[in-house]
Scaffold this motif. Structure first.
Motif, PDB file in Angstrom:
ATOM      1  N   GLU A   1       0.842  -1.203   0.000  1.00  0.00           N
ATOM      2  CA  GLU A   1       0.000   0.000   0.000  1.00  0.00           C
ATOM      3  C   GLU A   1       0.871   1.245   0.000  1.00  0.00           C
ATOM      4  O   GLU A   1       1.908   1.290   0.677  1.00  0.00           O
TER       5      GLU A   1
ATOM      6  N   HIS B   1      -3.478   0.083  -5.674  1.00  0.00           N
ATOM      7  CA  HIS B   1      -2.333   0.495  -4.867  1.00  0.00           C
ATOM      8  C   HIS B   1      -1.065   0.533  -5.697  1.00  0.00           C
ATOM      9  O   HIS B   1      -0.276   1.497  -5.632  1.00  0.00           O
TER      10      HIS B   1
ATOM     11  N   SER C   1      -1.026   3.328  -8.090  1.00  0.00           N
ATOM     12  CA  SER C   1      -0.788   4.604  -7.406  1.00  0.00           C
ATOM     13  C   SER C   1       0.692   4.887  -7.187  1.00  0.00           C
ATOM     14  O   SER C   1       1.091   6.052  -7.106  1.00  0.00           O
TER      15      SER C   1
ATOM     16  N   HIS D   1      -3.692   8.030  -4.196  1.00  0.00           N
ATOM     17  CA  HIS D   1      -4.270   6.839  -3.590  1.00  0.00           C
ATOM     18  C   HIS D   1      -5.658   7.174  -3.064  1.00  0.00           C
ATOM     19  O   HIS D   1      -5.840   7.536  -1.904  1.00  0.00           O
TER      20      HIS D   1
END
Length: 276
Positions: A156, A187, A190, A220
């Motif tokens: 993440e 994720h 991003s 995100h």
């Protein structure tokens, strides 16, 4: 492949209601939220777990994933983490994860998804954080082995493990068959990765996929399917061509106020694209 929807968008509903709505929207499965206000493993009774089983059976819905990432019952999404400098606080995350593994086993599910360490504390090095994450999971892995449930570490943005390469480095470092990857396409998009290339890099570790759209600037921000810039069709085509037959779970937790409508609209997008 099979499609699910994450119950973490349904925090204004109880777990049974979320299961019914997701089933009515046409999904094959649901990602259970192992947190309040749904099924919080440290406090879950046999009756609580049986109610979930009965609701799933009544709605002919499978479990796509058990989300043991969010921990708002204690503080929030990311805290307590596996890399808190305060060892007592860190232990709360470890104990929670042990309980989550046991709860997943009672539900006959094979894995839970967990945070990738957590935010690196300002006063600590990355090396310290990686070592501490390894130590935390080594405290959890005996339970994973005992109950036969895998730990899906989910890269993440802004946490210890952000990229596919960082996941591979970590997986090699901990070197345990119960450590897998919860592959979140948004994720990785991003943080600048191509989701297809990232999937190919991590495929041997992947049994479950998260999907959401992401704004054009790659911030995100989980966005309704089709409203962002993630190449969803290209990504799903790649999964299909590679024979991926696990769950793809749509994760749109920012849409709590419109959760039911959001789930239906995401399914409509998938239907229009010919994916279901």
């Amino acid at each position: 492949m099979k499609f699910g929807f994450s119950a973490n968008a349904f925090r204004e509903y109880d777990a049974g209601e979320a299961i019914e709505i997701v089933a009515d929207a046409g999904y094959n499965g649901i990602e259970l939220l192992f947190d309040e206000p749904h099924l919080y493993p440290p406090d879950a009774s046999e009756d609580d777990i049986e109610e979930i089983r009965q609701a799933l059976d009544a709605n002919d819905l499978a479990i796509g994933n058990c989300n043991a990432f969010m921990l708002t019952a204690i503080e929030g999404f990311h805290h307590p983490s596996y890399i808190e400098p305060d060892t007592d606080y860190r232990q709360k995350r470890i104990d929670y994860t042990k309980a989550a593994l046991r709860t997943a086993a009672e539900l006959d599910h094979d894995y839970i998804s967990i945070e990738p360490g957590g935010p690196i504390p300002e006063e600590k090095s990355r090396e310290w954080a990686v070592e501490t994450f390894v130590e935390s999971l080594e405290a959890v892995l005996p339970i994973a082995e005992e109950v036969g449930v895998d730990l899906h570490v989910e890269p993440e943005p802004d946490l210890l493990i952000e990229t596919s390469e960082e996941f591979l480095e970590f997986a090699e470092r901990i070197d345990h068959p119960r450590i897998r990857c919860n592959f979140d396409a948004g994720h990785l998009f991003s943080v600048g990765e191509n989701p297809v290339a990232a999937f190919d890099r991590l495929a041997e570790y992947v049994d479950h996929v998260h999907l959401e759209d992401i704004p054009e600037n790659r911030r995100h921000e989980h966005t309704q399917l089709g409203d962002g810039a993630l190449p969803i069709g290209e990504f799903l085509s790649a999964l299909d061509s590679r024979g991926y037959d696990g769950f793809v779970t749509v994760e749109l937790y920012p849409y709590e106020e419109t959760a039911a409508e959001t789930a239906r609209e995401a399914m409509a997008y998938l239907e229009d694209g010919g994916w279901v």
